[in-house]
Write an enzyme that holds these catalytic residues in place. Sequence first.
Site, PDB file in Angstrom:
ATOM      1  N   TRP A   1       0.834  -1.205   0.000  1.00 13.96           N
ATOM      2  CA  TRP A   1       0.000   0.000   0.000  1.00 13.96           C
ATOM      3  C   TRP A   1       0.869   1.256   0.000  1.00 13.96           C
ATOM      4  O   TRP A   1       0.547   2.258  -0.627  1.00 13.96           O
ATOM      5  CB  TRP A   1      -0.907  -0.006   1.241  1.00 13.96           C
ATOM      6  CG  TRP A   1      -1.785   1.217   1.314  1.00 13.96           C
ATOM      7  CD1 TRP A   1      -3.011   1.385   0.746  1.00 13.96           C
ATOM      8  CD2 TRP A   1      -1.489   2.452   1.985  1.00 13.96           C
ATOM      9  NE1 TRP A   1      -3.501   2.630   1.019  1.00 13.96           N
ATOM     10  CE2 TRP A   1      -2.585   3.320   1.785  1.00 13.96           C
ATOM     11  CE3 TRP A   1      -0.412   2.916   2.735  1.00 13.96           C
ATOM     12  CZ2 TRP A   1      -2.638   4.599   2.293  1.00 13.96           C
ATOM     13  CZ3 TRP A   1      -0.460   4.211   3.240  1.00 13.96           C
ATOM     14  CH2 TRP A   1      -1.561   5.037   3.024  1.00 13.96           C
ATOM     15  N   HIS A   2       2.027   1.161   0.710  1.00 20.13           N
ATOM     16  CA  HIS A   2       2.869   2.348   0.824  1.00 20.13           C
ATOM     17  C   HIS A   2       3.532   2.742  -0.480  1.00 20.13           C
ATOM     18  O   HIS A   2       3.874   3.908  -0.666  1.00 20.13           O
ATOM     19  CB  HIS A   2       3.941   2.131   1.898  1.00 20.13           C
ATOM     20  CG  HIS A   2       3.421   2.375   3.267  1.00 20.13           C
ATOM     21  ND1 HIS A   2       2.816   1.395   4.003  1.00 20.13           N
ATOM     22  CD2 HIS A   2       3.377   3.494   4.034  1.00 20.13           C
ATOM     23  CE1 HIS A   2       2.431   1.893   5.163  1.00 20.13           C
ATOM     24  NE2 HIS A   2       2.756   3.156   5.200  1.00 20.13           N
ATOM     25  N   GLY A   3       3.737   1.784  -1.370  1.00 17.13           N
ATOM     26  CA  GLY A   3       4.350   2.207  -2.615  1.00 17.13           C
ATOM     27  C   GLY A   3       4.687   1.082  -3.550  1.00 17.13           C
ATOM     28  O   GLY A   3       4.777  -0.080  -3.164  1.00 17.13           O
TER      29      GLY A   3
END
Lengths: 306, 483
Positions: B323-325
């Site tokens: 989700w973060h990247g």
Amino acid sequence: MKKYMKAIAVGLCIAICFLSVKNFMAYKFPNSSNGMQAAIEQKNVSHLFMGSSLFRQGIDIYTAEDTLEGNSFVLAYNGNQPVQMLEELKMLLRNEVKIDNLYVDLYVYSSAIRPAISDTKLIWDLDFQGKCKIYQDMITYSEAGMSEFVDFFISSNNEYMLMYPVFKFAMKKEFYKGGNIRETAGSTREILDNLSLPGIRDGINQVQGDALKEIVRICEEENIELYFVEVPKYDTLDQAEYYVRMRNELEYVVAERTIIRASALSFDNRNPSYYQDLLHLSGEGRRTYTKLLLEAVVENKEENDE
Amino acid sequence: MTFDTISFLLFMAVMLFIFYLIPAVHRKYVLFLGSVIFYISLDWKVFCLALGTVIVTFLSGRRIERQIEQGKSAKILLIGVIVILFVILGIAKYLNFFSEIVYIVLDFFRVNHSSKVFELLAMIGISYYTLKAVSYLVEIYQGKIKAEKSLVSYGTYLLFFPQIIAGPIATPDSFLPQINQPLIYKEENIKKAIVLIATGYMKKLAIANVAAGYVNSVYAAIESRNGLTCLFGAILYSMQIYCDFSGYSDISIGVSALFGIEVKSNFNCPYLSVSIKDFWRRWHISLSSWLRNYVYISCGGSKKGGLAKIRNTMLTFFVSGLWHGADFTFVFWGIYHGILNCFCKKVKKQEKKSSPKAWVRLGKIGVTFLCVTAGWIFFRADNFGQAFQMLEKICMEMSFSEDAILQTILVFTGDIMSLGYFVSVVGMSILLMVREYCYTYGKLADATEKRKEKETIIWIAFCVFAIICLGNFGTSGFIYANF
């Protein structure tokens, strides 16, 4: 709720007082080891070396004191530009500092850019008149806006002011009469040969060129012996075509003055132990270069006397 | 127009003026219109997509509710909409990441391909409103909330301007009832807002932005740094990311409070955690809760015990990393925390028996902080090479010689003036941590309200001073706006 609003108001008031003291009074804070305040404290400076970090790393104050007659002082700021050096000189004269010999750093990179501040310590050291002139130059010639105003009058040097006693102590350990006394090690040929060269600039900036001419005029008026000095750059930069072109251009601006070129000295600019990087000298390089430079100065003086 | 710009402050002032000018029952329309204008100012193309999401999920929510009321299954509709939402999110965020994997496979089989077929689209806010929309639909499906009848209320929930750039991810059961009530002026809300906004800006401008300069300088030339400098670079990145993100969250929650909306805290002194498990109860609480509710528990949680529990934990942290990247370093960071969490669960019982003495607690806080900091090295690094180079420097080239200390303090040019910069960022970080410690474990934890208010007033004045005099206004944007 009232208490919260009062807290905001108190915070604002403290900040405004803090910034006012910094902008109007900071240059009066005593400092006997480096910068404008230390130079003013000297009152009589026989040999003033005024320049950028190249002078800070390149002029050995002990060698200068041993070689030259009278009092020596190094006034250096990172990336010190001619427009700024002009204001520094004016402020010293405003404060009745007597200068006999002035050595100005002939540094291509700081002369080939539009007026801008590259060392916030200078903002601290200048009086309000000097600050305003520098900022005015930035507005006129560099289109300085709100962001530069904030940097100049609000953000700069606040940590310095908060930790002034700590800095004063640290400065004393680091500087003597403006000269850097910290021993810095040299580099290796492998590292230096692989360092990328500083970026190409368009050419000498007109405003900076005019400032150099103004320094020449003031020195003539005040009867100050003026020398332009080139600190030796490491071989790869010294040989770069664009650098040579810009250096020639800069020398042309002050052509009728005494210029002590690095190439005129027997300084080995291929010796890696003399350099920290392509521009800055190591402790060993500093001592060797200063000795050679001052021998050339003394020789020049003797020739002139004859 | 992010929170650290003058244009945002002006926008907020105008919004507040209009908001309190009109009757309380109509104020939600001002919030909706304000959120629309705010989003359009960020990116009108992404706004169109967001508006589409608002309409589709609003209608889907009502349909799901109707089908359930009629005794029909709404599972297919729910899954269908969620899949569509995640496909859009995937295209926006992960196209490059998956194309990289495809390229690696193609390279392995020596199949010719052009180097960059796909281009990553930057879609501000999509991660946040997608998660909000999913939780809204799932809550309706589970019968926990009723489907919203007003499109304006629902649109405000999804696009609420203080939360659109980097959260917090408000839950529908807490947000929607508030927006449907008259939004009245409460002095308590304004007081809370002042403290949060002042603290948030102080964290962002006087710590995160200042630390960023040091961290960027270290990461730009790791090879020429010593171990001590790299360690400080890593520690200051921990402070940077915390102050950047929690600063944003504080401002976001504070701004929401100014408009009469209460939002739960997104951080609870995470660097005072005594274990990794504790850390994840305190860090990015809204995302952690979302992942726990919709990934971990949906997969079975800890019900089946043993291997299934470990699998679910690892899966949840894998999703968190992803989700973060769109990068392998984020995935690795997620897996790293997953492993630490699995290990942490095993030592939980020992933890409970441990002595509550302050030095033992401080030791645990220190160890947890170092574990978290090691994870941030991967989070911050551009690639694995850079991360391992940092770790190698810290482990193999650690020195406490005078030269190493000087290089660490005077990281920029070796110029003595950078001493102030270093002392300022370290000093401010320590001050913040000490304050948090006092409120969590120290004297202020059990202090009277009067004493706490006194401290808060001094803190506000200090924050105002620190923002003006120690703030770095040069850097723009928030780290978590990229996620």
